[in-house]
Scaffold this active site. Structure first.
Site, short mmCIF file in Angstrom:
data_model
loop_
_atom_site.label_atom_id
_atom_site.label_comp_id
_atom_site.label_asym_id
_atom_site.label_seq_id
_atom_site.Cartn_x
_atom_site.Cartn_y
_atom_site.Cartn_z
N GLY A 43 -25.48 -6.35 -9.27
CA GLY A 43 -24.35 -5.68 -9.92
C GLY A 43 -23.02 -6.00 -9.25
N CYS A 44 -23.04 -6.06 -7.92
CA CYS A 44 -21.81 -6.34 -7.18
C CYS A 44 -21.34 -7.78 -7.41
CB CYS A 44 -22.02 -6.08 -5.69
SG CYS A 44 -22.40 -4.33 -5.36
N THR A 45 -22.29 -8.69 -7.58
CA THR A 45 -21.95 -10.08 -7.86
C THR A 45 -21.31 -10.19 -9.25
OG1 THR A 45 -23.66 -10.91 -6.39
CG2 THR A 45 -22.87 -12.43 -8.09
#
Length: 154
Positions: A42-44
């Site tokens: 998700g952070c990527t």
């Protein structure tokens, strides 16, 4: 609790390029986004969204700063892997994260724990909190931020 219209809390955090402070960006919109962990799915997606929107944000006098508790070394790996054109700031003690209200109860796989909440704060050119996104969908968030800045700039 941080509220729209109040003065944004000052910060000075380490990044792979050196120390970064809010005061470095006086006169600009600052998109301060908080995320749980470098190099996770998700952070990527969220970071790549901001990367892909970076030119459009720049046209709107906006800079992007990502904040997590990860180390400067891990931030550098994330920046290199995803070709991020903006700084990632390391807040290992979560002081800035907490000052911006991005710390709280999370749950994953049925387990509850304290951690970084995925949220974004837009700070206006005068240093005031203009908009808070308390819940973020990584895949569409950069577009939401551009829309919000357009509305703020009138």
């Amino acid at each position: 609790m941080l509220k729209e219209g109040q003065k944004a809390p000052a910060f000075k955090l380490e990044s792979p390029g050196g120390k970064v402070s809010l005061s470095d960006f006086k006169g600009k919109y600052v998109v301060l986004y908080f995320y749980p962990k470098d190099l996770t799915p998700g952070c990527t997606v969220e970071a790549q969204g901001f990367r892909d929107a970076n030119v459009e944000l720049g046209k709107r006098n906006a800079v992007v700063l990502g904040v997590s508790r990860d180390s400067v070394a891990l931030h550098q790996k994330f920046i290199d892997k995803c070709e991020l054109p903006f700084p990632l700031l390391s807040d290992p003690e979560a002081e800035t994260i907490k000052a911006y209200g991005a710390w709280g109860e999370r749950s994953m796989y049925g387990r509850k724990f304290e951690g970084i909440l995925r949220q974004t704060v837009i700070i206006g050119p005068t240093g005031k909190v203009e908009k808070i996104f308390p819940k973020v969908k990584p895949a569409v968030h950069a577009a939401e931020v551009i829309e919000a800045i357009d509305e703020l700039a009138g």
